[in-house]
Design an enzyme around this catalytic site. Structure first.
Site, PDB file in Angstrom:
ATOM      1  CB  VAL A 296      -5.761  -1.615   1.384  1.00  0.00           C
ATOM      2  CG1 VAL A 296      -5.694  -0.186   1.016  1.00  0.00           C
ATOM      3  CG2 VAL A 296      -4.531  -2.592   1.111  1.00  0.00           C
ATOM      4  CB  ILE A 297      -7.006   2.268   5.866  1.00  0.00           C
ATOM      5  CG1 ILE A 297      -6.323   1.705   6.907  1.00  0.00           C
ATOM      6  CG2 ILE A 297      -7.677   3.326   6.312  1.00  0.00           C
ATOM      7  CD1 ILE A 297      -5.205   2.232   7.765  1.00  0.00           C
TER       8      ILE A 297
ATOM      9  N   PRO B 287       0.883  -1.186  -0.094  1.00  0.00           N
ATOM     10  CG  PRO B 287      -0.697  -1.563   1.682  1.00  0.00           C
ATOM     11  CD  PRO B 287       0.845  -2.005   1.130  1.00  0.00           C
TER      12      PRO B 287
ATOM     13  N   GLY C 195       0.737   5.521   0.095  1.00  0.00           N
ATOM     14  CA  GLY C 195       0.021   6.458   0.343  1.00  0.00           C
ATOM     15  C   GLY C 195       0.945   7.954  -0.029  1.00  0.00           C
ATOM     16  N   GLY C 196       1.525   8.581   0.644  1.00  0.00           N
ATOM     17  CA  GLY C 196       2.460   9.591   0.136  1.00  0.00           C
ATOM     18  C   GLY C 196       3.874   9.374  -0.147  1.00  0.00           C
ATOM     19  N   GLY C 197       4.059   7.971   0.416  1.00  0.00           N
ATOM     20  CA  GLY C 197       5.412   7.608   0.114  1.00  0.00           C
ATOM     21  C   GLY C 197       6.552   8.326   1.037  1.00  0.00           C
TER      22      GLY C 197
ATOM     23  CE1 TYR D  93      11.635  13.267  14.349  1.00  0.00           C
ATOM     24  CE2 TYR D  93      13.100  15.109  14.398  1.00  0.00           C
ATOM     25  CZ  TYR D  93      12.215  14.382  13.814  1.00  0.00           C
ATOM     26  OH  TYR D  93      12.215  14.095  12.439  1.00  0.00           O
TER      27      TYR D  93
HETATM   28  C1  FAD Z   1      10.609  14.943   5.831  1.00  0.00           C
HETATM   29  C2  FAD Z   1       9.816  13.892   6.672  1.00  0.00           C
HETATM   30  C3  FAD Z   1       9.010  14.519   7.730  1.00  0.00           C
HETATM   31  C4  FAD Z   1       8.405  13.891   8.502  1.00  0.00           C
HETATM   32  N1  FAD Z   1       7.737  14.460   9.783  1.00  0.00           N
HETATM   33  C5  FAD Z   1       6.943  13.489  10.372  1.00  0.00           C
HETATM   34  C6  FAD Z   1       6.225  13.869  11.460  1.00  0.00           C
HETATM   35  O1  FAD Z   1       6.412  15.020  11.685  1.00  0.00           O
HETATM   36  N2  FAD Z   1       5.508  13.327  12.040  1.00  0.00           N
HETATM   37  C7  FAD Z   1       5.259  11.773  11.850  1.00  0.00           C
HETATM   38  O2  FAD Z   1       4.534  11.159  12.561  1.00  0.00           O
HETATM   39  N3  FAD Z   1       5.697  11.304  10.824  1.00  0.00           N
HETATM   40  C8  FAD Z   1       6.792  12.138  10.004  1.00  0.00           C
HETATM   41  N4  FAD Z   1       7.291  11.708   8.876  1.00  0.00           N
HETATM   42  C9  FAD Z   1       6.969  10.193   8.452  1.00  0.00           C
HETATM   43  C10 FAD Z   1       5.861   9.916   7.552  1.00  0.00           C
HETATM   44  O3  FAD Z   1       5.335  10.779   7.112  1.00  0.00           O
HETATM   45  C11 FAD Z   1       4.665   9.243   8.278  1.00  0.00           C
HETATM   46  O4  FAD Z   1       4.942   7.949   8.621  1.00  0.00           O
HETATM   47  C12 FAD Z   1       3.349   9.092   7.432  1.00  0.00           C
HETATM   48  O5  FAD Z   1       2.360   8.705   8.344  1.00  0.00           O
HETATM   49  C13 FAD Z   1       3.539   8.432   6.516  1.00  0.00           C
HETATM   50  O6  FAD Z   1       2.303   8.709   5.585  1.00  0.00           O
HETATM   51  P1  FAD Z   1       2.438   8.439   4.062  1.00  0.00           P
HETATM   52  O7  FAD Z   1       1.181   8.695   3.305  1.00  0.00           O
HETATM   53  O8  FAD Z   1       3.400   8.810   3.308  1.00  0.00           O
HETATM   54  O9  FAD Z   1       2.421   6.851   3.934  1.00  0.00           O
HETATM   55  P2  FAD Z   1       3.551   5.943   3.119  1.00  0.00           P
HETATM   56  O10 FAD Z   1       4.788   6.522   3.504  1.00  0.00           O
HETATM   57  O11 FAD Z   1       3.072   5.763   1.974  1.00  0.00           O
HETATM   58  O12 FAD Z   1       3.167   4.603   3.920  1.00  0.00           O
HETATM   59  C14 FAD Z   1       3.500   4.405   5.264  1.00  0.00           C
HETATM   60  C15 FAD Z   1       3.213   2.880   5.733  1.00  0.00           C
HETATM   61  O13 FAD Z   1       1.917   2.790   5.608  1.00  0.00           O
HETATM   62  C16 FAD Z   1       1.386   1.971   4.671  1.00  0.00           C
HETATM   63  N5  FAD Z   1       0.035   2.468   4.321  1.00  0.00           N
HETATM   64  C17 FAD Z   1      -0.038   3.518   3.680  1.00  0.00           C
HETATM   65  N6  FAD Z   1      -1.153   4.099   3.255  1.00  0.00           N
HETATM   66  C18 FAD Z   1      -2.095   2.815   3.613  1.00  0.00           C
HETATM   67  C19 FAD Z   1      -3.426   2.643   3.555  1.00  0.00           C
HETATM   68  N7  FAD Z   1      -4.249   3.244   3.217  1.00  0.00           N
HETATM   69  N8  FAD Z   1      -3.795   1.423   4.163  1.00  0.00           N
HETATM   70  C20 FAD Z   1      -2.657   0.607   4.785  1.00  0.00           C
HETATM   71  N9  FAD Z   1      -1.740   0.728   4.959  1.00  0.00           N
HETATM   72  C21 FAD Z   1      -1.007   1.856   4.443  1.00  0.00           C
HETATM   73  C22 FAD Z   1       2.518   1.585   3.720  1.00  0.00           C
HETATM   74  O14 FAD Z   1       2.425   0.466   3.168  1.00  0.00           O
HETATM   75  C23 FAD Z   1       3.628   1.776   4.699  1.00  0.00           C
HETATM   76  O15 FAD Z   1       3.975   0.628   5.124  1.00  0.00           O
HETATM   77  C24 FAD Z   1       8.222  12.411   8.130  1.00  0.00           C
HETATM   78  C25 FAD Z   1       8.686  11.758   6.820  1.00  0.00           C
HETATM   79  C26 FAD Z   1       9.786  12.522   6.121  1.00  0.00           C
HETATM   80  C27 FAD Z   1      10.109  12.076   5.010  1.00  0.00           C
END
Ligand code: FAD
Length: 523
Positions: free
Chosen positions: A263-264, A125, A127-129, A439
């Site tokens: 998958v949510i 899955p 999402g935003g990667g 952090y």
């Molecule tokens: C520059 C930077 C700053 C960040 N700052 C923070 C912060 O301040 N706080 C924080 O908590 N995190 C932070 N993060 C980490 C990240 O943004 C989080 O973990 C966020 O929750 C990931 O969301 P995403 O949509 O990018 O998910 P993805 O990276 O695409 O996926 C994250 C995980 O969830 C799974 N997934 C995604 N979507 C679904 C779905 N719909 N159903 C089931 N599984 C799914 C994926 O397979 C993966 O294992 C940061 C990352 C970066 C690169």
């Protein structure tokens, strides 16, 4: 989104001269010998999926929503941790999916999971990667191929119930877009992680994210009232009331499940009225210990601000929250307290009395305003630092107040032991009555093999966190990078419960193999 760095490439920034000088003089950083790879030159494994399998995927999602191009595969390779970026910059695309599939509905997701289970195709899955823990790099051994299930087409706000203050979203809505949609109705979610511009609501729930205003609005998992989840075994529809005594709360099983259980496809989220007023203020404390005591007092006695962030001495001096003013942070420890909503003046006044009583020196609104302005800029700086020859990475943990100093020392010592003389900065920004998260940001000159150099440091820190009694992650999640330490935290019985849930919901084991749940046979 840049394929090998962070954010909008147009916003990439040159390193300010004072930062170059600091890197050179303080850390001995030298420019790397090898330039970063171009997108076209990234080495990908050949597409493993057979033609009929790709056609079957297209039969569910539509041919135009199944992509096997070089660019689509590169853009769905891994997440955005520093090791991820180092690998991409080196042209290593070995974790690339064979195909990217963009489903348009819950039913399509469910049908794709059935198909992939039958064909033994691994599903990631996506999402935003923005995962920083290896949550998007599935193990491919034993599978017919790997598919990235990109949720970008599930991007709607479905409904808003202003009586209950609950909004229903699809999972692919980015945080920034969710706030824009809610703001048009005078509402807010109040979730502002540093990845705000790109990360999605589904990803926040899947990885138990926490935003910069968590003191006031709670963590993301506090906001989730209900979820719909497609699993290979069928659909889970959870959450009929804010709280319930009907047995264990299975919503908690989905939160943090990182795509390994299902998958949510829909989220019912608690929303709040957008704050009428925001007031952010800076304070200086003589030491991290004194500042921590003040933060704890606000967490335990109130009034708790929406944003509460305390930098240690090194982070205050370097000032990474303000890329425009790096190196100009000054002495002591900077605290930002941001009050939002109604009665801001009263609460800020009462909060100021607590901070002053505990040794804080008020710095006025400027540091708070500057922090708020620069709060999403630091990740852009990481790319420039990597290019300049410095490795920059963040890591986090949490613990109870009584154990926090031990945890702080343990992580710092592990980093110093593994890296020599890195720059180690720390802040507290998620607080609870009983404890807080720590952090850390680390900057170190790259050696000949920066990836192996960082892996050694990361292993040392993971061990130190487990031994010092902290949790391996407060909000980044488990992914692959924290899986072994998570297993140590859970113990063997806990791991067997995870395995049982996984095998019930995903009998073929196709969902994000290798992520969260240790592989069969232990780790
Ligand atoms: C520059 C930077 C700053 C960040 N700052 C923070 C912060 O301040 N706080 C924080 O908590 N995190 C932070 N993060 C980490 C990240 O943004 C989080 O973990 C966020 O929750 C990931 O969301 P995403 O949509 O990018 O998910 P993805 O990276 O695409 O996926 C994250 C995980 O969830 C799974 N997934 C995604 N979507 C679904 C779905 N719909 N159903 C089931 N599984 C799914 C994926 O397979 C993966 O294992 C940061 C990352 C970066 C690169």
């Amino acid at each position: 989104m840049s394929w090998s760095g962070w954010g909008d490439p147009a916003r990439a920034r040159e390193l300010p001269e004072q930062v170059r000088t600091l890197l050179h003089d303080l850390l001995g950083v030298r420019a790397p010998a090898t330039p970063a790879a171009s997108l076209e030159s990234v080495r990908l494994p050949p597409v493993a999926l057979s033609g009929p399998m790709v056609e079957a995927l297209a039969g569910v999602a539509g041919a135009e929503h199944v992509l096997t191009t070089h660019e689509a595969r590169v853009r769905h390779t891994r997440g955005k941790s520093t090791p991820d970026l180092l690998r991409m910059r080196a042209g290593d695309g070995s974790d690339a999916p064979d195909a990217v599939v963009l489903p348009g509905s819950h039913e399509e997701v469910a049908a794709l999971l059935r198909l992939c289970s039958a064909e033994r195709i691994a599903v990631v899955p996506f999402g935003g990667g923005t995962s920083v823990v290896g949550g998007l790099a599935a193990a491919r051994a034993g599978f017919a191929g790997v598919v990235a299930l990109d949720l970008a087409r599930l991007d709607r706000l479905r409904s808003v119930d202003t009586e209950s203050m609950v909004a229903e979203f699809e999972p692919g809505v980015r945080a920034s877009e969710a706030e824009r949609l809610l703001a048009a109705r005078g509402l807010t979610l109040g979730h502002f992680p540093q990845s705000f511009e790109y990360a999605t609501l589904g990803g926040f729930a899947a990885a138990r994210s926490s935003g910069q205003a968590s003191a006031g609005y709670g963590r993301f998992d506090d906001m989730v009232m209900g979820l719909t989840v497609a699993t290979p075994a069928g659909t889970l529809d959870l959450g009929r009331a804010p709280r319930s005594a009907a047995g264990p709360d299975l919503r908690q099983l989905v939160l943090g499940s990182e795509g390994a259980f299902g998958v949510i496809t829909s989220l019912r989220l608690r929303v709040r009225r957008a704050p009428a007023e925001r007031r952010y203020q800076g304070w200086r404390f003589p030491s991290f210990a004194a500042g921590s005591a003040a933060v704890r007092a606000l967490a335990q006695e109130g009034p708790l601000p929406a944003v509460l962030r305390l930098s240690d001495e090194t982070e205050t001096m370097i000032g990474p929250a303000r890329p425009d003013a790096i190196g100009a942070g000054g002495s002591g420890c900077l605290l930002i307290a941001g009050y939002e909503g109604a009665t801001v003046a009263d609460r800020q006044g009462a909060g100021a009395a607590v901070l002053a009583r505990l040794g804080g020196e008020p710095l006025g609104a400027d540091p708070g305003v500057a922090w708020e302005r620069g709060r999403f800029s630091a990740p852009y700086l990481r790319d420039s630092l990597l290019a300049a020859g410095a490795t920059v990475e963040t890591l986090e943990t949490a613990g109870f107040w009584a154990n926090l100093p031990r945890l702080y020392d343990a992580v710092r010592l592990a980093l110093l032991g593994a890296l020599g003389s890195p720059l180690v900065m720390c802040h507290i920004s998620h607080v609870y009555e009983t404890g807080a998260s720590l952090y850390f940001t680390v900057v170190t000159p790259q050696d000949a093999d920066p990836l192996a150099q960082w892996q050694r440091a990361k292993t040392a820190v993971n061990t130190a966190i487990v031994e010092a009694g902290g949790t391996i992650t407060h909000h980044h999640g488990v992914g692959r990078d924290h899986r072994d330490a998570y297993a140590a935290e859970l113990g063997p019985v806990g791991v067997s419960v995870l395995e049982a849930v996984k095998s019930r919901l995903d009998p073929a084991g196709v969902l994000n193999p290798g992520v969260l749940v240790p592989p069969a046979g232990g780790c």
